[in-house]
Scaffold this active site. Structure first.
Site, PDB file in Angstrom:
ATOM      1  N   THR A 131     -15.613  -2.798  -6.653  1.00  0.00           N
ATOM      2  CA  THR A 131     -15.618  -2.948  -5.189  1.00  0.00           C
ATOM      3  C   THR A 131     -17.049  -3.044  -4.683  1.00  0.00           C
ATOM      4  O   THR A 131     -17.382  -3.922  -3.872  1.00  0.00           O
ATOM      5  CB  THR A 131     -14.854  -1.777  -4.529  1.00  0.00           C
ATOM      6  OG1 THR A 131     -13.538  -1.777  -5.069  1.00  0.00           O
ATOM      7  CG2 THR A 131     -14.790  -1.929  -3.026  1.00  0.00           C
TER       8      THR A 131
ATOM      9  N   ASN B 108     -16.439   6.462  -4.464  1.00  0.00           N
ATOM     10  CA  ASN B 108     -16.450   5.402  -5.463  1.00  0.00           C
ATOM     11  C   ASN B 108     -17.195   4.151  -4.957  1.00  0.00           C
ATOM     12  O   ASN B 108     -18.175   3.696  -5.558  1.00  0.00           O
ATOM     13  CB  ASN B 108     -14.974   5.098  -5.789  1.00  0.00           C
ATOM     14  CG  ASN B 108     -14.777   4.006  -6.795  1.00  0.00           C
ATOM     15  OD1 ASN B 108     -15.598   3.097  -6.916  1.00  0.00           O
ATOM     16  ND2 ASN B 108     -13.695   4.085  -7.529  1.00  0.00           N
TER      17      ASN B 108
ATOM     18  N   LYS C 288       0.868  -1.183   0.000  1.00  0.00           N
ATOM     19  CA  LYS C 288       0.000   0.000   0.000  1.00  0.00           C
ATOM     20  C   LYS C 288       0.900   1.227   0.000  1.00  0.00           C
ATOM     21  O   LYS C 288       2.036   1.167   0.453  1.00  0.00           O
ATOM     22  CB  LYS C 288      -0.872   0.013   1.264  1.00  0.00           C
ATOM     23  CG  LYS C 288      -2.090   0.906   1.162  1.00  0.00           C
ATOM     24  CD  LYS C 288      -3.254   0.185   0.524  1.00  0.00           C
ATOM     25  CE  LYS C 288      -4.467   1.067   0.414  1.00  0.00           C
ATOM     26  NZ  LYS C 288      -5.659   0.303   0.010  1.00  0.00           N
TER      27      LYS C 288
HETATM   28  P1  NAD Z   1     -13.427   7.815  -2.180  1.00  0.00           P
HETATM   29  O1  NAD Z   1     -12.351   8.826  -1.974  1.00  0.00           O
HETATM   30  O2  NAD Z   1     -14.022   7.670  -3.539  1.00  0.00           O
HETATM   31  O3  NAD Z   1     -14.632   8.120  -1.164  1.00  0.00           O
HETATM   32  C1  NAD Z   1     -14.459   8.268   0.206  1.00  0.00           C
HETATM   33  C2  NAD Z   1     -15.781   8.784   0.768  1.00  0.00           C
HETATM   34  O4  NAD Z   1     -15.652   8.875   2.195  1.00  0.00           O
HETATM   35  C3  NAD Z   1     -16.157  10.182   0.296  1.00  0.00           C
HETATM   36  O5  NAD Z   1     -17.545  10.261   0.125  1.00  0.00           O
HETATM   37  C4  NAD Z   1     -15.749  11.075   1.470  1.00  0.00           C
HETATM   38  O6  NAD Z   1     -16.492  12.284   1.532  1.00  0.00           O
HETATM   39  C5  NAD Z   1     -16.077  10.156   2.603  1.00  0.00           C
HETATM   40  N1  NAD Z   1     -15.385  10.524   3.844  1.00  0.00           N
HETATM   41  C6  NAD Z   1     -14.109  10.965   4.007  1.00  0.00           C
HETATM   42  N2  NAD Z   1     -13.878  11.227   5.305  1.00  0.00           N
HETATM   43  C7  NAD Z   1     -15.021  10.930   5.960  1.00  0.00           C
HETATM   44  C8  NAD Z   1     -15.413  10.985   7.314  1.00  0.00           C
HETATM   45  N3  NAD Z   1     -14.567  11.410   8.257  1.00  0.00           N
HETATM   46  N4  NAD Z   1     -16.673  10.589   7.618  1.00  0.00           N
HETATM   47  C9  NAD Z   1     -17.535  10.159   6.656  1.00  0.00           C
HETATM   48  N5  NAD Z   1     -17.218  10.098   5.363  1.00  0.00           N
HETATM   49  C10 NAD Z   1     -15.981  10.477   5.025  1.00  0.00           C
HETATM   50  O7  NAD Z   1     -12.845   6.453  -1.640  1.00  0.00           O
HETATM   51  P2  NAD Z   1     -13.330   4.967  -2.013  1.00  0.00           P
HETATM   52  O8  NAD Z   1     -12.478   4.475  -3.105  1.00  0.00           O
HETATM   53  O9  NAD Z   1     -14.800   4.932  -2.117  1.00  0.00           O
HETATM   54  O10 NAD Z   1     -12.864   4.199  -0.681  1.00  0.00           O
HETATM   55  C11 NAD Z   1     -13.666   4.181   0.502  1.00  0.00           C
HETATM   56  C12 NAD Z   1     -13.189   3.069   1.401  1.00  0.00           C
HETATM   57  O11 NAD Z   1     -13.275   1.836   0.688  1.00  0.00           O
HETATM   58  C13 NAD Z   1     -11.746   3.191   1.877  1.00  0.00           C
HETATM   59  O12 NAD Z   1     -11.616   2.635   3.165  1.00  0.00           O
HETATM   60  C14 NAD Z   1     -10.987   2.345   0.879  1.00  0.00           C
HETATM   61  O13 NAD Z   1      -9.747   1.880   1.395  1.00  0.00           O
HETATM   62  C15 NAD Z   1     -11.987   1.225   0.689  1.00  0.00           C
HETATM   63  N6  NAD Z   1     -11.784   0.485  -0.554  1.00  0.00           N
HETATM   64  C16 NAD Z   1     -11.994   1.069  -1.761  1.00  0.00           C
HETATM   65  C17 NAD Z   1     -11.762   0.329  -2.918  1.00  0.00           C
HETATM   66  C18 NAD Z   1     -12.017   0.879  -4.291  1.00  0.00           C
HETATM   67  O14 NAD Z   1     -11.842   0.150  -5.260  1.00  0.00           O
HETATM   68  N7  NAD Z   1     -12.441   2.115  -4.423  1.00  0.00           N
HETATM   69  C19 NAD Z   1     -11.312  -0.994  -2.826  1.00  0.00           C
HETATM   70  C20 NAD Z   1     -11.119  -1.550  -1.576  1.00  0.00           C
HETATM   71  C21 NAD Z   1     -11.361  -0.789  -0.445  1.00  0.00           C
END
Ligand code: NAD
Length: 409
Positions: free
Chosen positions: A186, A217, A102
């Site tokens: 995801t 996302n 990571k």
């Molecule tokens: P992203 O940046 O697209 O979205 C993150 C979201 O979380 C946004 O809506 C943001 O406003 C919100 N956020 C940020 N801080 C916050 C808080 N303090 N309280 C509430 N909401 C908050 O990210 P993503 O890709 O959707 O990833 C989200 C989670 O899913 C992460 O933990 C990431 O590691 C995990 N994840 C994502 C993927 C992927 O393919 N996108 C894969 C595996 C895991």
């Protein structure tokens, strides 16, 4: 508790339950390589500013390191180490031939212009170029990093190598070798996992409402899928706060407005709620999809959901896990639930390596059985060892990692 100490607590619990070999345990408590870089970025006003970044390569016994890059103001080594360790477990649960890694940069990308973001990505890529590569370490998107950012990374790495190497990174745009379906993988994968728990827990659309924290996302896609399958999604939130409507939000409209305005826009029926309140709502399925450590012990005792579907990485602390287990809340663990993202990353990597481009249907036809296999392996082990779903996922992964690690000695 830091994310990393939480991760090590989870490892210890599962290792004890399955009597994991002591060398394998010690190996998995340590990263193989930690890379920290300070790199300069040309800003719009002509000045040069230094940023700090990380790439942690946890374990490669099962294949090249694999894991996302996060651009976030709070990103630090402890967080990246935890995420890197969890990627090792996740790739093993998903049974794909990757290890875990990571990376991240401590930056609020919203404070950068687009040229500054590109300069930052390219300069960071040059800093970590000696330790990445299609057969060595393959980054991907994570919080605040996009397909466009992955394209810049691939392009800059190609310059460093003197020839294109698209499989160095996944999550690229389709035009630059990305896979169909990666953007929604995801959320889609999480829904396949949910389906395995649905029957077991009796969570049908008539009796179960859904609350989703985080509307990026992953959060948007899982909210869209629940809504599409007839579930009432009664609350969603982003970093600014959330919306709540007992009768169910119009998710496609909430997504449309979020894309248009960048915010969650309240309709006449919805009320505003805080992120903390969302976690404590009376609902059947709680879906943390933002950051880690949001379900603490204090929050856990007020969680009313029957199922916590962990789309985010590390949203539940070990203390909260114990409370949830005691009160009979099932936690479908992150390393299983969100592994659809890395599984389609693996499919993208495969396509790049053999020079093919598969349709979205072909991609999801490959993804579904892989997610089903992973879910049923975890559910089976939870029953066999009488442990939580998280411990079971770790046990599934640790058995596979143990075999691979022994071969490296
Ligand atoms: P992203 O940046 O697209 O979205 C993150 C979201 O979380 C946004 O809506 C943001 O406003 C919100 N956020 C940020 N801080 C916050 C808080 N303090 N309280 C509430 N909401 C908050 O990210 P993503 O890709 O959707 O990833 C989200 C989670 O899913 C992460 O933990 C990431 O590691 C995990 N994840 C994502 C993927 C992927 O393919 N996108 C894969 C595996 C895991």
């Amino acid at each position: 508790m830091s994310a990393f100490s939480n991760a090590m607590r989870q490892l210890d619990l599962a290792a004890t339950a399955m009597h994991l070999d002591s060398f394998t345990l010690e190996r998995l408590r340590r990263p193989e390589r930690l890379v920290e870089v300070d790199f300069p970025v040309k800003m719009d006003d002509g000045s040069l500013k230094f940023f700090h970044g990380y790439r942690v390569q946890w374990n490669s016994a099962r294949g090249p390191y694999k894991g996302g890059l996060r651009f976030h103001a709070q990103t630090d080594l402890d967080e990246v180490k935890a995420l890197s360790f969890w990627m090792t477990i996740k790739c093993a649960v998903a049974n794909i031939p990757f290890g875990g890694g990571k990376g991240g940069v401590t930056v609020n990308p919203k404070e950068l212009s687009k040229p500054e973001l590109e300069n930052l990505t390219r300069s960071f890529t040059r800093s970590i170029a000696p330790v990445i590569g299609q057969d060595l370490d393959v980054p991907a998107p994570d919080v605040n990093t996009t397909p466009q950012i992955m394209d810049w990374l691939a392009d800059e790495f190609g310059k460093y190598k003197g020839q294109p190497e698209p499989a160095v990174v996944t999550g690229k745009t389709i035009e630059h070798g990305g896979s169909e379906g990666r953007g929604t993988a995801t959320g889609q994968g999480a829904f396949y996992v949910f389906d395995a728990y649905r029957a077991k827990l009796g969570l049908d659309p008539e009796s179960s409402t859904v609350a989703v924290q985080g509307f990026g996302n992953a959060g948007q896609e899982i909210a869209r899928l629940f809504h599409h399958h007839g579930y009432k999604v009664i609350a969603v939130s982003d970093s600014q706060g959330g919306l709540h409507d007992e009768n169910g939000l119009d998710i496609p409209e909430v997504i449309r407005l979020k894309k248009e305005t960048g915010h969650l826009v309240r309709s006449a029926e919805a009320r505003e709620i805080s992120n903390d309140e969302l976690l404590r709502l009376a609902c059947g399925i709680l879906v943390p999809s933002a950051l880690e450590n949001v379900i603490t012990a204090e929050v856990a005792s007020e969680v009313k959901a029957k199922l916590v579907l962990e789309v985010a990485n590390g949203p539940t602390t070990p203390e909260a896990d114990m409370i949830l287990a005691k009160q009979g809340t099932t936690v479908a663990p992150d390393v299983l639930v969100n592994s659809g993202g890395v599984t389609v990353s693996y499919l993208e990597w495969q396509q790049n390596k053999i020079g093919e481009h598969w349709s979205e249907t072909e991609v999801f036809q490959r993804l579904k059985p892989m997610m089903d296999d992973a879910s049923s392996a975890v559910i089976r082990v939870a029953e066999e060892f009488a442990v939580t779903q998280r411990e079971a996922a770790f046990i599934v992964a640790l058995k596979r990692l143990d075999q691979a690690i022994r071969k490296t000695i």
